[in-house]
Design a protein around this motif. Sequence first.
Motif, PDB file in Angstrom:
ATOM      1  N   VAL A  82       0.329  -0.862  -0.129  1.00 33.38           N
ATOM      2  CA  VAL A  82      -0.203   0.300   0.029  1.00 33.38           C
ATOM      3  C   VAL A  82       0.798   1.607  -0.106  1.00 33.38           C
ATOM      4  O   VAL A  82      -0.166   2.809  -0.234  1.00 33.38           O
ATOM      5  CB  VAL A  82      -0.554   0.318   1.091  1.00 33.38           C
ATOM      6  CG1 VAL A  82      -2.009  -1.184   1.080  1.00 33.38           C
ATOM      7  CG2 VAL A  82       0.012  -0.184   2.583  1.00 33.38           C
ATOM      8  N   GLY A  83       2.324   1.009  -0.434  1.00 34.62           N
ATOM      9  CA  GLY A  83       2.723   2.177   0.347  1.00 34.62           C
ATOM     10  C   GLY A  83       4.307   2.281  -0.073  1.00 34.62           C
ATOM     11  O   GLY A  83       4.878   0.411   0.312  1.00 34.62           O
ATOM     12  N   LEU A  84       5.396   2.770  -0.756  1.00 31.79           N
ATOM     13  CA  LEU A  84       6.822   2.748  -1.214  1.00 31.79           C
ATOM     14  C   LEU A  84       6.908   3.554  -0.720  1.00 31.79           C
ATOM     15  O   LEU A  84       6.680   5.279  -0.980  1.00 31.79           O
ATOM     16  CB  LEU A  84       7.052   2.533  -2.511  1.00 31.79           C
ATOM     17  CG  LEU A  84       5.804   1.361  -3.305  1.00 31.79           C
ATOM     18  CD1 LEU A  84       5.447   1.930  -4.937  1.00 31.79           C
ATOM     19  CD2 LEU A  84       6.413   0.483  -2.960  1.00 31.79           C
ATOM     20  N   VAL A  85       8.489   3.906  -0.227  1.00 30.00           N
ATOM     21  CA  VAL A  85       9.273   4.752   0.592  1.00 30.00           C
ATOM     22  C   VAL A  85      10.416   4.728  -0.363  1.00 30.00           C
ATOM     23  O   VAL A  85      11.476   3.078   0.086  1.00 30.00           O
ATOM     24  CB  VAL A  85       9.597   5.105   2.186  1.00 30.00           C
ATOM     25  CG1 VAL A  85      10.476   6.541   2.302  1.00 30.00           C
ATOM     26  CG2 VAL A  85       7.677   4.940   2.472  1.00 30.00           C
ATOM     27  N   ASP A  86      11.070   5.288  -1.061  1.00 30.88           N
ATOM     28  CA  ASP A  86      13.055   5.233  -1.189  1.00 30.88           C
ATOM     29  C   ASP A  86      13.696   6.892  -2.091  1.00 30.88           C
ATOM     30  O   ASP A  86      12.461   7.802  -1.413  1.00 30.88           O
ATOM     31  CB  ASP A  86      13.127   4.702  -2.638  1.00 30.88           C
ATOM     32  CG  ASP A  86      13.968   4.033  -3.047  1.00 30.88           C
ATOM     33  OD1 ASP A  86      14.112   2.603  -2.453  1.00 30.88           O
ATOM     34  OD2 ASP A  86      14.952   4.673  -2.982  1.00 30.88           O
ATOM     35  N   ILE A  87      14.242   7.887  -1.610  1.00 32.56           N
ATOM     36  CA  ILE A  87      14.279   9.148  -1.759  1.00 32.56           C
ATOM     37  C   ILE A  87      15.243   8.921  -3.198  1.00 32.56           C
ATOM     38  O   ILE A  87      15.776   9.637  -3.889  1.00 32.56           O
ATOM     39  CB  ILE A  87      16.122   8.589  -1.250  1.00 32.56           C
ATOM     40  CG1 ILE A  87      17.608   7.696  -1.167  1.00 32.56           C
ATOM     41  CG2 ILE A  87      16.069   9.031   0.340  1.00 32.56           C
ATOM     42  CD1 ILE A  87      18.220   8.350  -0.499  1.00 32.56           C
TER      43      ILE A  87
ATOM     44  N   GLY B 264       1.347  -1.154  -9.427  1.00 33.33           N
ATOM     45  CA  GLY B 264       0.453  -1.259  -9.660  1.00 33.33           C
ATOM     46  C   GLY B 264       0.323   0.600  -8.994  1.00 33.33           C
ATOM     47  O   GLY B 264      -0.643   1.134  -9.281  1.00 33.33           O
ATOM     48  N   LEU B 265       1.081   0.549  -8.546  1.00 36.48           N
ATOM     49  CA  LEU B 265       0.773   2.363  -7.356  1.00 36.48           C
ATOM     50  C   LEU B 265       0.916   3.471  -8.334  1.00 36.48           C
ATOM     51  O   LEU B 265       1.700   3.486  -8.764  1.00 36.48           O
ATOM     52  CB  LEU B 265       1.119   2.288  -5.938  1.00 36.48           C
ATOM     53  CG  LEU B 265       0.547   0.984  -4.932  1.00 36.48           C
ATOM     54  CD1 LEU B 265       1.741   1.459  -3.123  1.00 36.48           C
ATOM     55  CD2 LEU B 265      -0.505   0.414  -4.286  1.00 36.48           C
ATOM     56  N   ARG B 266       0.326   4.346  -7.177  1.00 35.24           N
ATOM     57  CA  ARG B 266       0.417   5.964  -7.771  1.00 35.24           C
ATOM     58  C   ARG B 266       1.182   6.823  -7.123  1.00 35.24           C
ATOM     59  O   ARG B 266       1.561   6.206  -5.850  1.00 35.24           O
ATOM     60  CB  ARG B 266      -1.557   6.571  -7.987  1.00 35.24           C
ATOM     61  CG  ARG B 266      -2.194   6.074  -9.042  1.00 35.24           C
ATOM     62  CD  ARG B 266      -3.540   6.507  -9.155  1.00 35.24           C
ATOM     63  NE  ARG B 266      -4.303   5.605 -10.057  1.00 35.24           N
ATOM     64  CZ  ARG B 266      -5.545   5.774 -10.329  1.00 35.24           C
ATOM     65  NH1 ARG B 266      -5.693   7.415 -10.056  1.00 35.24           N
ATOM     66  NH2 ARG B 266      -6.246   5.653 -11.345  1.00 35.24           N
ATOM     67  N   GLU B 267       1.350   7.691  -7.821  1.00 33.16           N
ATOM     68  CA  GLU B 267       2.396   8.317  -7.355  1.00 33.16           C
ATOM     69  C   GLU B 267       2.044   8.915  -5.882  1.00 33.16           C
ATOM     70  O   GLU B 267       3.126   9.145  -4.526  1.00 33.16           O
ATOM     71  CB  GLU B 267       3.200   9.378  -7.949  1.00 33.16           C
ATOM     72  CG  GLU B 267       3.986  10.190  -7.674  1.00 33.16           C
ATOM     73  CD  GLU B 267       4.480  11.235  -8.090  1.00 33.16           C
ATOM     74  OE1 GLU B 267       5.419  12.147  -8.429  1.00 33.16           O
ATOM     75  OE2 GLU B 267       3.840  11.705 -10.048  1.00 33.16           O
ATOM     76  N   SER B 268       0.697   9.065  -5.675  1.00 36.11           N
ATOM     77  CA  SER B 268       0.215   9.237  -3.896  1.00 36.11           C
ATOM     78  C   SER B 268       0.708   8.424  -2.942  1.00 36.11           C
ATOM     79  O   SER B 268       0.780   9.130  -2.248  1.00 36.11           O
ATOM     80  CB  SER B 268      -1.481   9.807  -4.862  1.00 36.11           C
ATOM     81  OG  SER B 268      -1.519   8.827  -4.496  1.00 36.11           O
ATOM     82  N   ALA B 269       0.920   7.444  -3.652  1.00 34.98           N
ATOM     83  CA  ALA B 269       1.426   6.294  -2.530  1.00 34.98           C
ATOM     84  C   ALA B 269       2.913   6.341  -3.025  1.00 34.98           C
ATOM     85  O   ALA B 269       3.861   4.770  -2.101  1.00 34.98           O
ATOM     86  CB  ALA B 269       0.761   4.671  -3.013  1.00 34.98           C
ATOM     87  N   CYS B 270       4.102   7.082  -3.323  1.00 36.76           N
ATOM     88  CA  CYS B 270       5.115   6.976  -3.105  1.00 36.76           C
ATOM     89  C   CYS B 270       5.412   8.455  -2.026  1.00 36.76           C
ATOM     90  O   CYS B 270       4.958   9.698  -1.917  1.00 36.76           O
ATOM     91  CB  CYS B 270       5.732   7.103  -4.132  1.00 36.76           C
ATOM     92  SG  CYS B 270       5.297   6.133  -5.405  1.00 36.76           S
TER      93      CYS B 270
ATOM     94  N   HIS C 160      13.997   3.849  -8.726  1.00 31.35           N
ATOM     95  CA  HIS C 160      13.323   2.706  -7.038  1.00 31.35           C
ATOM     96  C   HIS C 160      12.051   3.390  -7.584  1.00 31.35           C
ATOM     97  O   HIS C 160      11.609   1.940  -8.120  1.00 31.35           O
ATOM     98  CB  HIS C 160      14.030   2.875  -6.812  1.00 31.35           C
ATOM     99  CG  HIS C 160      15.682   2.702  -6.246  1.00 31.35           C
ATOM    100  ND1 HIS C 160      16.317   2.569  -5.131  1.00 31.35           N
ATOM    101  CD2 HIS C 160      16.697   1.951  -7.919  1.00 31.35           C
ATOM    102  CE1 HIS C 160      17.898   2.220  -5.974  1.00 31.35           C
ATOM    103  NE2 HIS C 160      17.616   1.819  -7.010  1.00 31.35           N
ATOM    104  N   LEU C 161      11.443   4.014  -7.017  1.00 28.51           N
ATOM    105  CA  LEU C 161      10.095   4.346  -7.345  1.00 28.51           C
ATOM    106  C   LEU C 161       9.440   4.136  -8.186  1.00 28.51           C
ATOM    107  O   LEU C 161       8.319   3.210  -8.300  1.00 28.51           O
ATOM    108  CB  LEU C 161       9.612   5.818  -6.390  1.00 28.51           C
ATOM    109  CG  LEU C 161      10.279   5.649  -4.822  1.00 28.51           C
ATOM    110  CD1 LEU C 161       9.745   7.228  -4.636  1.00 28.51           C
ATOM    111  CD2 LEU C 161       9.815   5.304  -3.946  1.00 28.51           C
ATOM    112  N   GLU C 162       9.812   4.279  -9.389  1.00 28.51           N
ATOM    113  CA  GLU C 162       9.248   4.299 -10.579  1.00 28.51           C
ATOM    114  C   GLU C 162       9.195   2.985 -11.017  1.00 28.51           C
ATOM    115  O   GLU C 162       7.643   2.831 -11.144  1.00 28.51           O
ATOM    116  CB  GLU C 162       9.984   5.235 -11.770  1.00 28.51           C
ATOM    117  CG  GLU C 162       9.054   6.468 -11.470  1.00 28.51           C
ATOM    118  CD  GLU C 162      10.114   7.151 -12.548  1.00 28.51           C
ATOM    119  OE1 GLU C 162      11.320   7.039 -13.789  1.00 28.51           O
ATOM    120  OE2 GLU C 162      10.394   8.628 -12.750  1.00 28.51           O
ATOM    121  N   THR C 163      10.126   2.252 -11.059  1.00 28.11           N
ATOM    122  CA  THR C 163      10.539   0.981 -10.796  1.00 28.11           C
ATOM    123  C   THR C 163       9.444   0.066  -9.767  1.00 28.11           C
ATOM    124  O   THR C 163       8.369  -0.473 -10.640  1.00 28.11           O
ATOM    125  CB  THR C 163      11.403   0.365 -11.046  1.00 28.11           C
ATOM    126  OG1 THR C 163      12.621   0.706 -11.678  1.00 28.11           O
ATOM    127  CG2 THR C 163      11.418  -1.256 -11.232  1.00 28.11           C
ATOM    128  N   ALA C 164       9.711   0.055  -9.092  1.00 28.65           N
ATOM    129  CA  ALA C 164       8.422   0.000  -7.912  1.00 28.65           C
ATOM    130  C   ALA C 164       6.661   0.260  -7.627  1.00 28.65           C
ATOM    131  O   ALA C 164       6.307  -0.727  -8.234  1.00 28.65           O
ATOM    132  CB  ALA C 164       8.848   0.408  -6.222  1.00 28.65           C
TER     133      ALA C 164
END
Length: 331
Positions: free
Chosen positions: A30-35, A48-54, A39-43
Amino acid sequence: MSQKLIHIGVGGRGKWPINMVPNRDDFDTVGLVDIREDHLETAMGVTGLRESACFRTLDQALNKVACNAVVVATPPALHTEHCLMALRAGKHVLVEKPFTKSLADSKMLVDEAEKHGVTICVSQNAKYNSASVTMNRLIREEAYGKACFGMHIALSWRKKGVHHSGEDTHSYLWERGIHDFDTMRFRFADTPKRMWAHDFNPPWSPYMAGAGAHAWIEFEGGATCGYLCCFESHKKAGMSRIDVEGGTLELEGGKLTLKHRERDEAEEIPLDECPDSTTVIMNKWSDYLRKGIEPEFSGRNNLATVAMVEGCGVASEEGRVVDFKQYLEEG
């Protein structure tokens, strides 16, 4: 009901849980965290998550997304900080190895998990390969008699340079020894009693210190195991063996054999069928969260592995044999 996960650190070792969750019905990302944006784009593409979950920080994610657990796959030096934040937010944690970079921090996190009524586990998956699982079963069942002594050798040269342990005082022990010792105690199906080590750094090594290590582990049941490993050998070599009453069990090149002195040829031992090691981690973690069945890789159980690594570092620095039980309790 599926466990809702936030992943922090979604590149490198953080990729395997990201890739695995979409194929399971007991977990949901439900959520992705990275600097790092890449990495976030690949995840996002995998989940299938949107940018709002990053998010760029874990506290941002915890404040915005409802979850049950956090998967921590950040650099080892950040494990304590990120695990502590998740635990104090009342979330279960699965953290990549090493648990932390000190036994004191690892103990503190176990205590924090208990204090907040949640669990913490360490993704030490190497021991769940089919060869190690087979050796563990044969030793536990004494299929060829009791274990007496063993040896583990892993010599290599890292063409791509140092990894995360480059600035560590005991680089091999903390980067690979953490896996090797965890696997060693699993294969011997026993608890360490005493340990000794001497780590070294070849003159050509790009590591700050400890790119190689000699060690010796004595187990409660009386068996002993030698250890010689290095990141900076000019020629590759590797094998693991345990001598039991009925012969020598040896693992080399993915093949497990039994050699007896009175037989000319070694007998190849069929390997137990078992799932992929990361699948085992997720299955057992799920059982822990849903059914309360504590796995071998729970934070509490992993303290023994951290104590082996740190204790061997102390043995090397102080030139002495370290009592395992005493170090685990007091170190």
